[in-house]
Motif scaffolding. Structure first.
Motif, mmCIF file in Angstrom:
data_model
loop_
_atom_site.group_PDB
_atom_site.id
_atom_site.type_symbol
_atom_site.label_atom_id
_atom_site.label_comp_id
_atom_site.label_asym_id
_atom_site.label_seq_id
_atom_site.Cartn_x
_atom_site.Cartn_y
_atom_site.Cartn_z
ATOM 1 N N ARG A 109 0.044 56.035 -13.562
ATOM 2 C CA ARG A 109 0.834 57.221 -13.941
ATOM 3 C C ARG A 109 1.794 57.481 -12.788
ATOM 4 N N VAL A 110 3.074 57.640 -13.117
ATOM 5 C CA VAL A 110 4.067 57.892 -12.072
ATOM 6 C C VAL A 110 4.417 59.374 -12.096
ATOM 7 N N ARG A 111 4.336 59.987 -10.940
ATOM 8 C CA ARG A 111 4.654 61.427 -10.883
ATOM 9 C C ARG A 111 5.761 61.665 -9.851
ATOM 10 N N LEU A 138 1.577 64.114 -18.679
ATOM 11 C CA LEU A 138 1.449 62.656 -18.779
ATOM 12 C C LEU A 138 1.690 61.943 -17.455
ATOM 13 N N SER A 139 2.169 62.653 -16.450
ATOM 14 C CA SER A 139 2.382 61.996 -15.152
ATOM 15 C C SER A 139 1.124 62.029 -14.286
ATOM 16 N N TYR A 140 0.070 62.678 -14.762
ATOM 17 C CA TYR A 140 -1.131 62.719 -13.911
ATOM 18 C C TYR A 140 -2.442 62.742 -14.690
ATOM 19 N N ALA A 191 13.540 66.285 -31.553
ATOM 20 C CA ALA A 191 12.881 66.926 -30.409
ATOM 21 C C ALA A 191 13.456 66.320 -29.135
ATOM 22 N N TYR A 192 13.278 67.018 -28.036
ATOM 23 C CA TYR A 192 13.848 66.591 -26.750
ATOM 24 C C TYR A 192 12.719 66.052 -25.863
ATOM 25 N N LEU A 193 12.865 64.809 -25.434
ATOM 26 C CA LEU A 193 11.795 64.151 -24.674
ATOM 27 C C LEU A 193 11.344 64.965 -23.460
HETATM 28 P P1 FDA Z 1 6.853 64.375 -13.944
HETATM 29 O O1 FDA Z 1 6.657 63.840 -12.590
HETATM 30 O O2 FDA Z 1 5.693 65.053 -14.597
HETATM 31 O O3 FDA Z 1 7.409 63.212 -14.861
HETATM 32 C C1 FDA Z 1 7.722 63.374 -16.220
HETATM 33 C C2 FDA Z 1 7.654 62.008 -16.921
HETATM 34 O O4 FDA Z 1 8.507 61.081 -16.283
HETATM 35 C C3 FDA Z 1 6.265 61.380 -16.871
HETATM 36 O O5 FDA Z 1 6.073 60.575 -18.008
HETATM 37 C C4 FDA Z 1 6.336 60.503 -15.641
HETATM 38 O O6 FDA Z 1 5.383 59.455 -15.614
HETATM 39 C C5 FDA Z 1 7.750 59.994 -15.713
HETATM 40 N N1 FDA Z 1 8.284 59.712 -14.383
HETATM 41 C C6 FDA Z 1 8.423 60.600 -13.376
HETATM 42 N N2 FDA Z 1 8.960 59.997 -12.316
HETATM 43 C C7 FDA Z 1 9.161 58.706 -12.646
HETATM 44 C C8 FDA Z 1 9.678 57.586 -11.933
HETATM 45 N N3 FDA Z 1 10.094 57.691 -10.680
HETATM 46 N N4 FDA Z 1 9.711 56.396 -12.562
HETATM 47 C C9 FDA Z 1 9.265 56.270 -13.839
HETATM 48 N N5 FDA Z 1 8.774 57.300 -14.549
HETATM 49 C C10 FDA Z 1 8.721 58.517 -13.970
HETATM 50 N N6 FDA Z 1 14.590 70.100 -18.631
HETATM 51 C C11 FDA Z 1 15.929 70.188 -18.814
HETATM 52 O O7 FDA Z 1 16.538 69.276 -19.341
HETATM 53 N N7 FDA Z 1 16.606 71.279 -18.367
HETATM 54 C C12 FDA Z 1 15.999 72.299 -17.730
HETATM 55 O O8 FDA Z 1 16.658 73.262 -17.347
HETATM 56 C C13 FDA Z 1 14.586 72.225 -17.541
HETATM 57 N N8 FDA Z 1 13.909 73.230 -16.928
HETATM 58 C C14 FDA Z 1 12.544 73.133 -16.743
HETATM 59 C C15 FDA Z 1 11.854 74.169 -16.114
HETATM 60 C C16 FDA Z 1 10.480 74.071 -15.930
HETATM 61 C C17 FDA Z 1 9.772 75.199 -15.252
HETATM 62 C C18 FDA Z 1 9.778 72.943 -16.390
HETATM 63 C C19 FDA Z 1 8.296 72.824 -16.219
HETATM 64 C C20 FDA Z 1 10.459 71.915 -17.002
HETATM 65 C C21 FDA Z 1 11.843 72.001 -17.207
HETATM 66 N N9 FDA Z 1 12.544 70.985 -17.833
HETATM 67 C C22 FDA Z 1 13.902 71.093 -18.000
HETATM 68 C C23 FDA Z 1 11.838 69.807 -18.340
HETATM 69 C C24 FDA Z 1 11.889 68.673 -17.302
HETATM 70 O O9 FDA Z 1 13.172 68.093 -17.327
HETATM 71 C C25 FDA Z 1 10.845 67.608 -17.651
HETATM 72 O O10 FDA Z 1 9.569 68.168 -17.659
HETATM 73 C C26 FDA Z 1 10.926 66.424 -16.678
HETATM 74 O O11 FDA Z 1 10.356 65.289 -17.267
HETATM 75 C C27 FDA Z 1 10.223 66.744 -15.387
HETATM 76 O O12 FDA Z 1 10.388 65.735 -14.454
HETATM 77 P P2 FDA Z 1 9.368 65.668 -13.225
HETATM 78 O O13 FDA Z 1 9.727 64.509 -12.404
HETATM 79 O O14 FDA Z 1 9.279 67.003 -12.593
HETATM 80 O O15 FDA Z 1 7.996 65.478 -13.997
#
Ligand code: FDA
Length: 506
Positions: free
Chosen positions: A84-86, A95-97, A445-447
């Protein structure tokens, strides 16, 4: 238990064998180490953390460089572990953890460097950086550049860019992913590839198709965009009544047609006052220009809102980022995790609207909002640049003909199966109620607003036909192409999760 310890030891010794001269305990954390728990649980939606279905990871790798990522991929494959990549950890369904089978988390927190070339108007940003860090770094070198990504500063670049990513400049400049011009990824074989060596198909897929299905994206090269030295923001609140519903109706007809520089987000929310509670509509706006140009523009295109000069504030673009995030103070605030959103449990769903929703629906929504406390309907207008980009330019297909995107969000403070079911069921009912009024065939829906209710991969070798149930909601006609890319770059389906892209031939 003995098996788990053996797997853990084998994984760590594999890492040691591949990288013999580094101390693995500085970047591989296992159950027996004090840091393990705090790293596992950082940045979680507590609803997901309470999931009983998930195991605890065998180890968490916090790489400092590509070599350590490569080793983590190779050792996970060798020992039958999932990965899982976070990056920022904001995935709505965790899904990232989270994972049901033995797994390792690759946590990108130490890979967060940002380097800006202002002459070329580009930047390289590593996946572990947050949007806030990116915006701050840009503003440190230029007051007239920005980047069109999401509104919440604590969101991670890795997940956000790979799922699309939009914010207050979406109408002027499109998605974050539309403005990515190169990237480095480590694939299933541990190869470190840039745009040229990964090829245009994989480069297409990781800009909106979700990174987790294809490899670990280490960094992204982005095109910076120009912003004026002064922008204008406003928040106009209206109590929901028949007059406000007429204004909302106008907004639906106009917001996507306005000048590309103008973004007016609409948020319907339930507000608790000291004495009173009410459902409110908030018109939350960014204008890439000055008040003197905005007010006449609004009088002409959206006079129903009754915007006055006194409602508007001029500021730098970076201050507008703080304003949208609800932060007051210096831009340094964007660097901390003070913007951590996870004080509440939450669940969200999304829709796209292609025809204005009838007014009576908003009256019903208002009634429904009275049954719940922390509920929000966030509506982001499209049009502008979003309508100019073709549906297949990148995997994110929601372009022309979409008036706006809806995010339905419910939060709650006390968890427990009964409490969460009550809130989630309320959200599901609202979503069901909206069905006739939003996009259809498929209901889109939006991924990045991940929602496992729309369908999951039931098995490791889920077929393309089965996965279409959810895949075409996120990607429409681009889903098939994503499965073809997947089959080519990860033919054994190593990078998989509940909503990863399946192989085409399954
Ligand atoms: P996280 O690390 O959980 O990753 C999300 C997914 O991507 C997982 O499947 C993960 O495995 C994969 N992934 C992460 N890093 C990777 C890497 N380096 N390589 C491969 N895969 C990787 N969206 C939007 O478009 N506009 C907005 O304004 C907002 N605002 C917002 C506010 C808040 C409070 C939240 C909780 C969420 C949003 N979002 C959003 C949604 C956000 O864009 C979405 O949840 C992203 O996937 C978060 O990315 P993270 O890296 O933080 O998440």
């Amino acid at each position: 238990c003995i098996d788990a310890i053996r797997t853990r030891n084998e994984f760590v010794s594999c890492m040691n064998n591949i990288i013999p001269f580094t101390n693995t305990s500085s970047y591989v954390f296992t159950h027996d180490m004090p840091m393990y728990s705090s790293i596992v649980s950082s940045q979680h939606n507590p609803r997901c953390s309470n999931s009983t279905a998930s195991r605890r990871p065998v180890g968490i790798v916090t790489p400092q460089n590509e070599i350590e990522i490569r080793a983590a991929i190779i050792c996970s494959r060798e020992h039958g572990l999932q990965v899982r990549v976070r990056s920022g950890g904001h995935d709505y369904e965790g899904l990232s953890y989270l994972c049901r089978t033995p797994f390792v988390i690759i946590d990108m927190r130490n890979l967060r460097s940002i380097s800006i070339d202002i002459k070329k108007e580009t930047a390289w940003v590593q996946s572990g950086a947050t949007l806030g860090e990116l915006y701050y770094s840009i503003a440190q070198v230029s007051q007239t550049h920005g980047f069109p990504a999401g509104i919440c500063p604590s969101v991670g670049v890795g997940g956000h860019f790979s799922g699309g990513g939009f914010g207050a400049m979406v109408r002027k400049y499109g998605l974050a992913a539309d403005n990515v011009i190169d990237a480095y990824i480590i694939d299933v074989k541990g190869r470190f590839l840039d745009r040229e060596s990964m090829g245009e198909e994989l480069f297409w897929a990781i800009r909106g198709g979700g990174g987790a299905s294809f490899g670990v994206i280490v960094s992204w090269k982005i095109k910076l965009v120009r912003v004026p030295p002064k922008v204008t923001v406003f928040n106009v609140y209206k109590n929901m009544d028949q007059h406000t519903i007429k204004i909302i109706s106008r907004w639906q007809h106009e917001a996507h047609k306005m000048k590309n520089e103008l973004f007016i987000r609409l948020i319907i929310q339930y507000v608790h006052g000291d004495e009173d509670t009410a459902v409110q509509a908030l018109f939350n706006s960014l204008f890439l220009g000055e008040i003197k140009d905005l007010v006449p523009l609004m009088n002409e295109s959206f006079p129903q809102l009754g915007l006055k000069t006194k409602d508007c504030i001029e500021m730098s673009w970076i201050d507008s980022v703080l304003y949208f995030a609800g932060l007051k103070g210096a831009p340094e605030l964007l660097l901390g995790n003070k913007t951590d959103p996870y004080v509440n449990y939450f669940k969200a769903k999304s829709d796209f609207v292609t025809k204005p929703v009838p007014q009576h629906v908003f009256s019903r929504i208002q009634e429904k909002f009275h049954q719940q406390k922390l509920v929000f309907m966030l509506m982001d207008p499209y049009g502008g640049r979003m309508s100019e980009i073709s549906e297949s330019h990148i995997p994110f297909p929601h372009r022309k003909r979409n008036l706006y995107n809806i995010q339905y969000l419910v939060k709650w403070e006390v968890n427990g199966v009964r409490a969460s079911n009550k809130h989630i069921n309320w959200l599901k009912e609202l979503y069901k109620y909206m069905e006739p009024y939003v996009s259809r065939h498929p209901r889109s829906a939006y991924l990045n607003y991940r929602d496992l209710d729309i369908g999951i991969n039931p098995r490791e070798n889920t077929s393309y036909l089965e996965a279409r149930v959810w895949g075409e909601k996120y990607f429409k006609g681009n889903f098939k192409r994503l499965t073809k890319v997947k089959s080519k770059v990860d033919p054994d389906n190593f990078f998989r999760n509940e909503q990863s892209i399946p192989l085409h031939q399954n």
